[in-house]
Design an enzyme around this catalytic site. Structure first.
Site, PDB file in Angstrom:
ATOM      1  N   HIS A  73       0.831  -1.211   0.000  1.00  0.00           N
ATOM      2  CA  HIS A  73       0.000   0.000   0.000  1.00  0.00           C
ATOM      3  C   HIS A  73       0.865   1.261   0.000  1.00  0.00           C
ATOM      4  O   HIS A  73       0.464   2.286  -0.545  1.00  0.00           O
ATOM      5  CB  HIS A  73      -0.958   0.000   1.201  1.00  0.00           C
ATOM      6  CG  HIS A  73      -2.189  -0.826   0.965  1.00  0.00           C
ATOM      7  ND1 HIS A  73      -3.464  -0.330   1.083  1.00  0.00           N
ATOM      8  CD2 HIS A  73      -2.330  -2.122   0.605  1.00  0.00           C
ATOM      9  CE1 HIS A  73      -4.344  -1.285   0.802  1.00  0.00           C
ATOM     10  NE2 HIS A  73      -3.679  -2.389   0.526  1.00  0.00           N
ATOM     11  N   ASP A  87       7.494   5.533  -0.541  1.00  0.00           N
ATOM     12  CA  ASP A  87       8.006   6.761   0.070  1.00  0.00           C
ATOM     13  C   ASP A  87       7.516   6.923   1.504  1.00  0.00           C
ATOM     14  O   ASP A  87       7.580   8.016   2.065  1.00  0.00           O
ATOM     15  CB  ASP A  87       7.577   7.979  -0.760  1.00  0.00           C
ATOM     16  CG  ASP A  87       6.065   8.198  -0.711  1.00  0.00           C
ATOM     17  OD1 ASP A  87       5.332   7.243  -0.327  1.00  0.00           O
ATOM     18  OD2 ASP A  87       5.608   9.305  -1.032  1.00  0.00           O
ATOM     19  N   SER A 121       4.643   7.223   2.523  1.00  0.00           N
ATOM     20  CA  SER A 121       3.498   8.132   2.652  1.00  0.00           C
ATOM     21  C   SER A 121       2.356   7.481   3.430  1.00  0.00           C
ATOM     22  O   SER A 121       1.579   8.164   4.095  1.00  0.00           O
ATOM     23  CB  SER A 121       3.004   8.576   1.270  1.00  0.00           C
ATOM     24  OG  SER A 121       2.681   7.457   0.472  1.00  0.00           O
ATOM     25  N   HIS A 179      -1.031 -13.496  -1.137  1.00  0.00           N
ATOM     26  CA  HIS A 179      -2.302 -13.860  -0.505  1.00  0.00           C
ATOM     27  C   HIS A 179      -2.306 -15.333  -0.093  1.00  0.00           C
ATOM     28  O   HIS A 179      -3.335 -15.866   0.292  1.00  0.00           O
ATOM     29  CB  HIS A 179      -3.479 -13.552  -1.435  1.00  0.00           C
ATOM     30  CG  HIS A 179      -3.702 -12.081  -1.654  1.00  0.00           C
ATOM     31  ND1 HIS A 179      -4.520 -11.574  -2.627  1.00  0.00           N
ATOM     32  CD2 HIS A 179      -3.188 -10.987  -1.012  1.00  0.00           C
ATOM     33  CE1 HIS A 179      -4.512 -10.247  -2.586  1.00  0.00           C
ATOM     34  NE2 HIS A 179      -3.703  -9.869  -1.615  1.00  0.00           N
ATOM     35  N   THR A 180      -1.166 -15.980  -0.147  1.00  0.00           N
ATOM     36  CA  THR A 180      -1.004 -17.318   0.401  1.00  0.00           C
ATOM     37  C   THR A 180      -0.894 -17.279   1.919  1.00  0.00           C
ATOM     38  O   THR A 180      -0.945 -18.307   2.594  1.00  0.00           O
ATOM     39  CB  THR A 180       0.246 -18.009  -0.196  1.00  0.00           C
ATOM     40  OG1 THR A 180       0.370 -19.313   0.377  1.00  0.00           O
ATOM     41  CG2 THR A 180       1.515 -17.245   0.119  1.00  0.00           C
TER      42      THR A 180
HETATM   43  C1  HEM Z   1      -3.661  -7.530  -7.223  1.00  0.00           C
HETATM   44  C2  HEM Z   1      -4.249  -6.618  -6.521  1.00  0.00           C
HETATM   45  C3  HEM Z   1      -4.538  -6.783  -5.054  1.00  0.00           C
HETATM   46  C4  HEM Z   1      -5.758  -6.726  -4.493  1.00  0.00           C
HETATM   47  C5  HEM Z   1      -7.084  -6.477  -5.181  1.00  0.00           C
HETATM   48  C6  HEM Z   1      -5.592  -6.969  -3.085  1.00  0.00           C
HETATM   49  C7  HEM Z   1      -6.606  -6.957  -2.157  1.00  0.00           C
HETATM   50  C8  HEM Z   1      -6.496  -7.309  -0.837  1.00  0.00           C
HETATM   51  C9  HEM Z   1      -7.560  -7.334   0.111  1.00  0.00           C
HETATM   52  C10 HEM Z   1      -9.003  -6.939  -0.176  1.00  0.00           C
HETATM   53  C11 HEM Z   1      -7.069  -7.783   1.282  1.00  0.00           C
HETATM   54  C12 HEM Z   1      -7.834  -7.949   2.599  1.00  0.00           C
HETATM   55  C13 HEM Z   1      -7.994  -6.589   3.270  1.00  0.00           C
HETATM   56  C14 HEM Z   1      -8.953  -6.635   4.411  1.00  0.00           C
HETATM   57  O1  HEM Z   1      -8.628  -7.167   5.475  1.00  0.00           O
HETATM   58  O2  HEM Z   1     -10.043  -6.106   4.257  1.00  0.00           O
HETATM   59  C15 HEM Z   1      -5.664  -8.037   1.085  1.00  0.00           C
HETATM   60  C16 HEM Z   1      -4.805  -8.541   2.032  1.00  0.00           C
HETATM   61  C17 HEM Z   1      -3.471  -8.756   1.822  1.00  0.00           C
HETATM   62  N1  HEM Z   1      -2.753  -8.389   0.700  1.00  0.00           N
HETATM   63 FE1  HEM Z   1      -3.506  -7.850  -1.079  1.00  0.00          FE
HETATM   64  N2  HEM Z   1      -4.268  -7.168  -2.826  1.00  0.00           N
HETATM   65  C18 HEM Z   1      -3.593  -7.051  -4.000  1.00  0.00           C
HETATM   66  C19 HEM Z   1      -2.217  -7.145  -4.169  1.00  0.00           C
HETATM   67  C20 HEM Z   1      -1.341  -7.401  -3.159  1.00  0.00           C
HETATM   68  C21 HEM Z   1       0.094  -7.332  -3.287  1.00  0.00           C
HETATM   69  C22 HEM Z   1       0.836  -6.892  -4.537  1.00  0.00           C
HETATM   70  C23 HEM Z   1       0.608  -7.707  -2.082  1.00  0.00           C
HETATM   71  C24 HEM Z   1       2.038  -7.800  -1.631  1.00  0.00           C
HETATM   72  C25 HEM Z   1       3.088  -7.770  -2.400  1.00  0.00           C
HETATM   73  C26 HEM Z   1      -0.507  -8.011  -1.210  1.00  0.00           C
HETATM   74  C27 HEM Z   1      -0.393  -8.502   0.065  1.00  0.00           C
HETATM   75  C28 HEM Z   1      -1.457  -8.733   0.905  1.00  0.00           C
HETATM   76  C29 HEM Z   1      -1.326  -9.404   2.194  1.00  0.00           C
HETATM   77  C30 HEM Z   1      -0.064 -10.010   2.761  1.00  0.00           C
HETATM   78  C31 HEM Z   1      -2.599  -9.396   2.781  1.00  0.00           C
HETATM   79  C32 HEM Z   1      -2.982  -9.926   4.164  1.00  0.00           C
HETATM   80  C33 HEM Z   1      -2.899  -8.787   5.141  1.00  0.00           C
HETATM   81  C34 HEM Z   1      -3.109  -9.165   6.598  1.00  0.00           C
HETATM   82  O3  HEM Z   1      -3.274 -10.339   6.927  1.00  0.00           O
HETATM   83  O4  HEM Z   1      -3.092  -8.231   7.426  1.00  0.00           O
HETATM   84  N3  HEM Z   1      -1.659  -7.798  -1.895  1.00  0.00           N
HETATM   85  N4  HEM Z   1      -5.331  -7.737  -0.222  1.00  0.00           N
END
Ligand code: HEM
Ligand SMILES: *[C@@H]1O[C@H](CO)[C@@H](O)[C@H](O)[C@H]1NC(C)=O
Ligand SMILES: *[C@@H]1O[C@H](CO)[C@@H](O)[C@H](O)[C@H]1NC(C)=O
Length: 337
Positions: free
Chosen positions: A84, A92, A94, A206-207
């Site tokens: 994010h 940066d 931010s 997301h694994t």
């Molecule tokens: C492709 C576009 C992406 C979408 C649409 C997306 C969307 C989301 C959403 C909706 C969540 C859950 C947020 C919540 O709790 O409400 C999430 C969690 C997460 N995302 Fe993504 N994400 C994307 C790409 C990425 C990328 C590029 C990374 C890291 C390089 C990432 C890492 C994570 C991780 C690790 C979680 C789990 C966070 C936690 O357990 O606190 N995501 N993402």
């Protein structure tokens, strides 16, 4: 070994063959030196703090390790926080600024976590190396350590980013939320200098980690206003999720089978229609991304290698260098001097 030798010989022969061409000579004859600014990422280096803060990586590693031992969920949250950060105005820091109207207060940032951990790392870094290390660099290295601690690959982190002075809530709303289509996602990633391969591979994070029920309730109960669940989702999986999602602020795991392990189950889930986010499921069904998604599901080593490469690219996205930014003394506020 022999193969390597042959390769070197071939490379050398190509080089000697290529060097005295007309094109090369023409460049040397140019009267004025043409200024070709290097890409910003070229100013970053893994040796950047070798002299000014030699303990940096061990401070970060030690803090990350002790937090994650107490709370394993922090690994995923730090990786997401880094994403994010980079997705808005580049990497940066931010996203860390905490003032009215900053990215942190945006609806899209509501479930971001890990701020206190970054603050604690920064405080120790300031003690040992005052006014030297940017918050953006700290967050980037913390995300690398989080990946390792979850069982993922190692990579060298290039350093030298500067911290931005601007953070706007409305810009944070442009970070993908999970209901976009692939075209929109590709556009977002393109803005970060990332390809469809990077997008599929980084989504593999997301694994691990969790998702708030708020973010998927449309998909479970009223997909595109139909009053039903998303038909691209396994029906048994839908029922399970409905049971786990009694409240908006409940959490469900992004990877149903091995939620704490950094593996490739995420991609195999998609084949079973068990992607939690519709954007994840689309990676499997859209022609532009399905090839890479199934490749990653079947080749764990390739996934690890490419994840490391793509994370370096993410960490280099639109970085600020030198006078473009500052070294914040506190990650939550711009410097007052
Ligand atoms: C492709 C576009 C992406 C979408 C649409 C997306 C969307 C989301 C959403 C909706 C969540 C859950 C947020 C919540 O709790 O409400 C999430 C969690 C997460 N995302 Fe993504 N994400 C994307 C790409 C990425 C990328 C590029 C990374 C890291 C390089 C990432 C890492 C994570 C991780 C690790 C979680 C789990 C966070 C936690 O357990 O606190 N995501 N993402
Ligand atoms: C993706 O979403 C955008 C914006 O909502 C829309 O204009 C576009 O038609 C969609 N593309 C596809 C392939 O569905
Ligand atoms: C489902 O979504 C549609 C449009 O998005 C909305 O008009 C309708 O009220 C929703 N139904 C429920 C039960 O929330």
């Amino acid at each position: 070994m022999r193969c390597l030798f042959v390769t070197i010989v071939i490379l050398l022969s190509i080089n000697t063959h290529v060097s005295p061409t007309a094109a090369n000579l023409a460049v040397k004859r140019l009267p004025v030196q043409v200024q070709v600014p290097l890409p910003r990422a070229a100013y970053l280096s893994s040796a950047f703090y070798d002299e000014s803060c030699p303990n940096l990586e061990s401070i970060i590693h030690q803090k990350m390790s002790s937090w994650i031992k107490r709370d394993h969920t922090m690994a995923a949250s730090i990786i997401r926080l880094h994403f994010h950060d980079c997705a808005v105005r580049g990497c940066d820091a931010s996203v860390l600024l905490n003032h009215p109207g900053s990215e942190r207060v945006a609806e899209a940032s509501r479930t971001l976590r890990g701020f206190a951990l970054i603050d604690e790392i920064k405080a120790e870094v300031e003690r040992q190396c005052p006014k030297t290390v940017s918050c953006a660099d700290i967050l980037t290295a913390a995300a690398r350590d989080a990946t390792i601690m979850a069982g993922g690959p190692f990579w060298e982190v290039p350093f030298g980013r500067r911290d931005g002075r601007v953070s706007l809530a409305r810009e944070a709303e442009s970070v993908p939320q999970g209901h976009e289509n692939i075209t929109q996602l590709l556009r977002t990633f393109e803005g970060l200098g990332l390809t469809f391969v990077d997008m599929v591979v980084l989504s593999g994070s997301h694994t691990i980690g969790r998702c708030s029920c708020h973010a998927i309730k449309q998909r479970l109960y009223n997909f595109t206003g139909t009053g039903r669940a998303d038909p691209s989702m396994n029906a048994i999986y839908v029922d399970r999720l409905k049971k786990q999602c009694k409240y908006d602020d409940s959490y469900v795991n992004l990877d149903f089978w091995t939620p704490r392990k950094f593996d490739t189950a995420f991609y195999r889930n998609l084949e079973k229609k068990m992607g939690l986010l519709s954007t994840d499921q689309l990676l499997h069904s859209d022609m532009r991304t399905s090839g890479v998604a199934s490749l990653m599901g079947s080749q764990p080593e390739l996934f690890d290698t490419q994840f490391a490469v793509s994370m370096v690219k993410l960490g280099n996205a639109n970085v600020l260098i030198r006078k473009e930014g500052e070294i914040r003394t506190k990650c939550t506020a711009v410097n007052s001097y």
